[in-house]
Scaffold this active site. Structure first.
Site, PDB file in Angstrom:
ATOM      1  N   ASP A  31       0.820  -1.217   0.000  1.00 61.18           N
ATOM      2  CA  ASP A  31       0.000   0.000   0.000  1.00 61.18           C
ATOM      3  C   ASP A  31       0.855   1.270   0.000  1.00 61.18           C
ATOM      4  OD1 ASP A  31       1.069  -0.015   2.502  1.00 61.18           O
ATOM      5  OD2 ASP A  31      -0.843  -0.005   3.599  1.00 61.18           O
ATOM      6  N   GLY A  32       2.188   1.120  -0.059  1.00 63.62           N
ATOM      7  CA  GLY A  32       3.064   2.297  -0.148  1.00 63.62           C
ATOM      8  C   GLY A  32       3.684   2.713   1.174  1.00 63.62           C
ATOM      9  N   LYS A 186      12.785  35.460 -17.383  1.00 64.29           N
ATOM     10  CA  LYS A 186      11.695  34.493 -17.540  1.00 64.29           C
ATOM     11  C   LYS A 186      10.641  34.801 -16.482  1.00 64.29           C
ATOM     12  CE  LYS A 186      11.673  30.583 -15.327  1.00 64.29           C
ATOM     13  NZ  LYS A 186      12.055  29.250 -14.818  1.00 64.29           N
ATOM     14  N   ARG A 188       7.060  33.133 -14.829  1.00 61.84           N
ATOM     15  CA  ARG A 188       6.194  31.962 -14.862  1.00 61.84           C
ATOM     16  C   ARG A 188       4.838  32.348 -14.288  1.00 61.84           C
ATOM     17  NH1 ARG A 188       7.064  26.150 -14.471  1.00 61.84           N
ATOM     18  NH2 ARG A 188       9.283  26.397 -14.233  1.00 61.84           N
ATOM     19  N   SER A 217      13.448  20.249 -13.877  1.00 62.85           N
ATOM     20  CA  SER A 217      12.350  19.363 -13.493  1.00 62.85           C
ATOM     21  C   SER A 217      11.664  18.852 -14.759  1.00 62.85           C
ATOM     22  CB  SER A 217      11.393  20.115 -12.560  1.00 62.85           C
ATOM     23  OG  SER A 217      10.324  19.283 -12.212  1.00 62.85           O
ATOM     24  N   GLY A 219      11.790  20.398 -17.562  1.00 64.26           N
ATOM     25  CA  GLY A 219      12.598  20.859 -18.695  1.00 64.26           C
ATOM     26  C   GLY A 219      12.010  22.075 -19.396  1.00 64.26           C
TER      27      GLY A 219
HETATM   28  C1  R5P Z   1      13.239  27.991 -11.231  1.00 66.53           C
HETATM   29  O1  R5P Z   1      13.283  29.085 -10.707  1.00 66.53           O
HETATM   30  C2  R5P Z   1      14.341  26.980 -11.169  1.00 66.53           C
HETATM   31  O2  R5P Z   1      15.602  27.569 -11.031  1.00 66.53           O
HETATM   32  C3  R5P Z   1      14.327  26.077 -12.389  1.00 66.53           C
HETATM   33  O3  R5P Z   1      14.589  26.860 -13.541  1.00 66.53           O
HETATM   34  C4  R5P Z   1      12.974  25.434 -12.561  1.00 66.53           C
HETATM   35  O4  R5P Z   1      12.473  25.006 -11.337  1.00 66.53           O
HETATM   36  C5  R5P Z   1      13.074  24.239 -13.494  1.00 66.53           C
HETATM   37  O5  R5P Z   1      11.801  23.660 -13.631  1.00 66.53           O
HETATM   38  P1  R5P Z   1      11.320  23.128 -15.048  1.00 66.53           P
HETATM   39  O6  R5P Z   1      12.401  22.234 -15.583  1.00 66.53           O
HETATM   40  O7  R5P Z   1      10.043  22.383 -14.750  1.00 66.53           O
HETATM   41  O8  R5P Z   1      11.096  24.322 -15.922  1.00 66.53           O
END
Ligand code: R5P
Length: 289
Positions: A31-32, A186, A188, A217, A219
């Site tokens: 069950d983890g 950048k 987000r 993460s 990418g």
């Molecule tokens: C963000 O501020 C971090 O430094 C990374 O650029 C970011 O977390 C990478 O996440 P992902 O690969 O999902 O864009």
């Protein structure tokens, strides 16, 4: 003591420090749930518990909590060595009603008896402020720079941070190689997660670019940056990061965006973890002796 997520790294740390390596027994139930058991006599010992919190994050986190709790209950002093510290990106209440997750992590660590924390390239050093015991983040940038120097032959290299938050990181990295650097802007969207690149006045035509980040993460950030840099005429693109989580289709999308190589450290063991962080971790503990 090696946590289940970091056996190779804890083996090389213990060998470099010339200390014994203990291994925790971990059983996962269908069950983890986990059950951990410590077979060694740890009373009155200083134990470095090495457990990186890469995906599955909560799976590794729970293993860490159970092990650290038991070590401290059995009378040892617990030095947590968490090469990749999960939840460090959510270190503020960015939107009203959100949890500053790292604040909760710090309370959990404290409550189970952790005495100190060492991590590698925490997302932002601001996060260390939540912990009420000694915390340290050591930088892997010198190791990344050394790797580039010894292994890559680059034409007019330019170091690039995919976002402004990584400015000081890319600056430190580029100084070690004596090359130019820039940070892209950048942003987000906190609601949709979409990453938007803003125009930046840079000369990249014909140059080899090294994209430097603390972590990859999904990418998405690297792909957006690579697309932008390719549009500006960059030649090769090499991506270097400390923590390569590489979730979902990250590797395929990064390669498809024109990135030639992904190189990372072994805070997270996988196919791209070519740089060993043992040395910076060991240096830290030697400095405490
Ligand atoms: C963000 O501020 C971090 O430094 C990374 O650029 C970011 O977390 C990478 O996440 P992902 O690969 O999902 O864009």
């Amino acid at each position: 003591m090696s946590g289940p997520s970091s056996l190779d790294l804890s083996t090389s740390i213990s060998q470099s420090l010339g200390i014994e390596l203990f291994e925790v027994e971990n059983k996962s139930f269908p069950d983890g749930e986990h059950k951990v058991r410590i077979h060694n006599d740890v009373q009155d010992k200083n134990i470095i518990l090495v457990q990186s919190l890469y995906p599955s994050v909560d799976y590794h986190f729970m293993q860490f909590l159970l092990t650290a709790y038991k070590l401290s209950q059995m009378g040892s002093k617990v030095y947590a060595c968490v090469p990749y510290l999960a939840y460090a990106r959510q270190d503020l209440e960015f939107q009203r009603g959100e949890v500053a997750s790292l604040a909760v992590v710090s309370r959990l660590f404290r409550s189970i008896g952790v005495s100190s924390l060492l991590t590698v390239d925490i997302h932002s050093t601001h996060g260390l402020g939540y912990f009420s015991f000694p915390t340290y983040s050591v930088s892997a940038m010198p190791l990344l720079a050394k790797y580039v120097k010894n292994n890559l032959d680059l034409n007019s290299p330019l170091a690039v941070s995919p976002d402004f938050g990584g400015s000081s990181r890319v600056e430190a990295f580029s100084k070690l190689l004596d090359i130019e650097f820039i940070s892209l802007k950048k942003s987000r969207s906190r609601t949709t997660g979409e990453v938007i690149m803003e125009e930046s006045n840079i000369e990249v035509e014909g140059r080899d670019v090294i994209l430097v980040d603390d972590m990859i993460s999904t990418g998405t950030s690297i792909v957006r940056a690579a697309n932008y840099l390719k549009k500006l005429g960059s030649k090769r693109i090499i991506t270097l990061c400390t923590h390569a989580l590489l979730v979902n289709e990250a590797v395929n999308s990064i390669k498809a965006s024109g990135v030639d190589e992904i190189i990372a450290t072994n805070t997270i063991p996988n196919d791209v973890s070519k740089i060993d962080v043992t040395e910076i971790i060991v240096d830290h503990y030697k400095s405490l002796r």
